[in-house]
Design an enzyme around this catalytic site. Structure first.
Site, short mmCIF file in Angstrom:
data_model
loop_
_atom_site.label_atom_id
_atom_site.label_comp_id
_atom_site.label_asym_id
_atom_site.label_seq_id
_atom_site.Cartn_x
_atom_site.Cartn_y
_atom_site.Cartn_z
N THR A 127 0.86 -1.19 0.00
CA THR A 127 0.00 0.00 0.00
C THR A 127 0.89 1.23 0.00
O THR A 127 1.76 1.38 0.86
CB THR A 127 -0.89 0.00 1.26
N ASN A 213 -9.23 1.99 2.64
CA ASN A 213 -8.84 1.90 4.05
C ASN A 213 -9.27 3.14 4.82
O ASN A 213 -9.72 3.05 5.97
CB ASN A 213 -7.32 1.70 4.17
N LYS A 256 -18.92 -1.34 14.45
CA LYS A 256 -18.81 -1.83 15.83
C LYS A 256 -18.03 -0.79 16.64
O LYS A 256 -16.85 -0.56 16.38
CB LYS A 256 -18.09 -3.18 15.81
N CYS A 265 -2.28 -1.35 9.24
CA CYS A 265 -2.77 -0.73 7.99
C CYS A 265 -3.62 0.51 8.20
O CYS A 265 -3.22 1.61 7.78
CB CYS A 265 -3.56 -1.76 7.20
C1 UGA Z 1 -7.41 -3.59 6.85
C2 UGA Z 1 -8.54 -3.59 5.80
O1 UGA Z 1 -9.74 -4.04 6.41
C3 UGA Z 1 -8.19 -4.51 4.61
O2 UGA Z 1 -9.19 -4.45 3.63
C4 UGA Z 1 -6.86 -4.04 4.02
O3 UGA Z 1 -6.46 -4.86 2.93
C5 UGA Z 1 -5.80 -4.11 5.09
O4 UGA Z 1 -6.18 -3.25 6.18
C6 UGA Z 1 -4.49 -3.66 4.48
O5 UGA Z 1 -4.36 -2.49 4.12
O6 UGA Z 1 -3.61 -4.50 4.21
P1 UGA Z 1 -6.72 -5.22 8.83
O7 UGA Z 1 -5.54 -4.35 9.10
O8 UGA Z 1 -6.55 -6.70 8.85
O9 UGA Z 1 -7.34 -4.90 7.37
O10 UGA Z 1 -7.79 -4.76 9.91
P2 UGA Z 1 -9.38 -4.77 10.02
O11 UGA Z 1 -9.93 -6.13 10.13
O12 UGA Z 1 -9.96 -3.86 9.00
O13 UGA Z 1 -9.54 -4.10 11.47
C7 UGA Z 1 -8.86 -2.88 11.76
C8 UGA Z 1 -9.17 -2.40 13.15
O14 UGA Z 1 -10.48 -1.86 13.21
C9 UGA Z 1 -9.09 -3.43 14.25
O15 UGA Z 1 -8.42 -2.88 15.36
C10 UGA Z 1 -10.56 -3.71 14.60
O16 UGA Z 1 -10.73 -4.10 15.93
C11 UGA Z 1 -11.16 -2.34 14.34
N1 UGA Z 1 -12.61 -2.37 14.01
C12 UGA Z 1 -13.05 -3.01 12.90
C13 UGA Z 1 -13.51 -1.71 14.85
O17 UGA Z 1 -13.12 -1.09 15.87
N2 UGA Z 1 -14.83 -1.71 14.52
C14 UGA Z 1 -15.30 -2.35 13.41
O18 UGA Z 1 -16.53 -2.31 13.19
C15 UGA Z 1 -14.39 -3.02 12.58
#
Ligand code: UGA
Length: 439
Positions: A127, A213, A256, A265
């Site tokens: 990215t 993102n 959430k 990320c």
């Molecule tokens: C994120 C993106 O979701 C992916 O699509 C992207 O490819 C990736 O970054 C990247 O750039 O490589 P990721 O870092 O695995 O993926 O994390 P997420 O699952 O999106 O969660 C991120 C954070 O948001 C976590 O701390 C999670 O607890 C928090 N979160 C997520 C919330 O607080 N509320 C929500 O409703 C969803």
């Protein structure tokens, strides 16, 4: 896949993105050479050992190694000479003041210029801020002007914890290039004609990833802002989010509320996009607000505990969870780690537990004590804070937790506990924006 469509692919970086790409491309039938400077990691990967927690990764790695289609190397000389396509999958860290650091990425371009003699296509899978692919193209020409190469921006959209699934069954394929044939060839690597494919210029492909993102991050900060108002007016954020999410224009995911987003990320990419906007004279107010709200959410737990307990000084707090989200072992930019740091700073004793953390990880703040499980962490604690919603924590016996604790406060930083169960155990429940259910 037909024999003729198998490609020879070099991958630079055996981190999270590089490794998932490597195993999935090898599974499809391509020959993949993966290069990483970390000799220990390369040795472990060549013997089938994966350092990160990611479903299906060990099995796919074993399959690629057994088939002889996947090898790991510590030098570009070994990894790149045969490659027709090289994918750069290195880290692009962001300094909040200076902006993105492209040193590793440019050094990878240097390796391609020097060692990938047969490469026709250079793919940027990391990215990156918009404009980076052009810089990579210029750097390649500066180093190896005699030979042309087509640069393709091909961002990944993997979520940690389901990265292999996201790679095998993507929602979309994005490829940007000045050379449309090269873009089509990169999209074709995946052999997924039914997956929607967006072919664009380089900058639009880069922006698609950054904006995706940023949108997810902003959506989380939006719901966290609303959660604060819910607390003030006595509404329940989960009910509100449910009602909102039923409108397909809004959608129920990433609504959430809790202690905010973390990981390697969303926070970094949001900062990079802000830096990029500012470098072009634009102040991206929605994005800076998303960052501010997220920082506020991280401070919320320590402020709440200080208020409820009188002060943090000398208080023992049990912290459930340290990784940035469940089902990973990733502590990078984790809200739970930030909370631990703030509690220690306030003079509290923090006893933390996390199924994926075993001690010695450099991200864990000095002073945090680790316990084997939630019950041991709760022993003598004035309060319990749930910061990462592992299944193991939502299934706890709260009467047993209450017996172990000295105080009665339970702060649910992820709104995953049942307030009724907590209250039945004679404990006091506080969620994030759960005004009416907090009791
Ligand atoms: C994120 C993106 O979701 C992916 O699509 C992207 O490819 C990736 O970054 C990247 O750039 O490589 P990721 O870092 O695995 O993926 O994390 P997420 O699952 O999106 O969660 C991120 C954070 O948001 C976590 O701390 C999670 O607890 C928090 N979160 C997520 C919330 O607080 N509320 C929500 O409703 C969803």
């Amino acid at each position: 896949m037909t024999e003729s469509r198998k490609q020879k692919i070099g991958i630079i970086g055996a981190g999270y993105v590089g490794l998932v790409n490597a195993v999935c491309l090898a599974e499809i039938g391509h020959r993949v050479w993966c290069f990483d400077y970390d000799a220990g990691k390369v040795e472990r990967l060549n013997s089938g050992v994966v350092d990160i927690l990611e479903p299906d990764l060990p099995e796919l790695l074993a399959g690629g190694l057994d088939a002889g289609r996947l090898t790991f190397h510590t030098t570009a000389e070994e990894a790149l000479p045969e490659a027709e396509i090289v994918m750069i999958c290195v880290d692009t860290p962001t300094d909040p003041q200076i902006g993105p650091d492209l040193t590793r990425l440019m050094s990878a371009v240097g390796s391609v210029a020097e060692h990938a003699e047969r490469a026709e296509i250079l793919v940027l899978r990391s990215t990156v801020p918009p404009g980076t692919s052009i810089l990579a193209e210029e750097e390649f020409s500066r180093l190896n002007g005699s030979r042309g190469i087509s640069v393709v921006s091909h961002p990944e959209f993997f979520q940690e914890g389901r990265a292999v699934e996201d790679c095998r069954r993507p929602l979309r394929i994005v490829v940007g290039s000045r050379d449309k044939d090269a873009a089509a060839r990169v999209a074709g690597l995946w052999n997924m004609p039914d997956v929607p494919t967006v072919v664009s210029d380089l900058e639009s492909a880069e922006m698609t990833k950054q904006a995706s993102n940023a949108f997810l991050a902003a959506k989380i900060s939006f719901i966290n802002d609303i959660a604060r108002i819910c607390d003030a007016v006595g509404a329940d954020i989960d009910t509100v989010a449910e009602g909102m999410g039923l409108d397909p224009r809004i959608g129920s995911r990433y609504l959430k509320a809790g202690v905010g987003f973390g990981g390697s990320c969303l926070p970094k990419d949001l900062r990079a996009l802000v830096a990029s906007a500012r470098s072009h004279g634009w102040e991206p107010r929605t994005l800076t607000a998303a960052i501010e709200v997220n920082e506020t959410q991280r401070r919320l737990v320590s402020e709440l505990l200080a208020e409820r307990l009188g002060s943090l000084s000398g208080k023992t707090i049990a912290l459930l969870g340290l990784v940035f989200k469940p089902d990973t072992s990733d502590l990078r930019d984790s809200p739970a780690v930030a909370i631990a740091g703030l509690l220690i700073e306030g003079g509290a004793t923090v006893v933390a537990t996390d199924p994926a953390v075993h001690g010695g990880e450099p991200e864990i703040p000095v002073g945090v004590r680790l316990a084997d499980d939630a019950y041991s962490a709760a022993a003598g604690a004035m309060a319990v804070v749930l910061a990462t919603e592992w299944d193991a924590f939502t299934a706890l016996d709260w009467s047993r937790m209450a017996d172990a604790m000295e105080g009665t406060l339970v702060v649910d930083g992820r709104n995953t506990l049942d307030p009724v169960i907590i209250r039945d155990a004679d404990l006091d429940y506080v969620g994030i924006g759960r005004g009416t259910v907090a009791g």
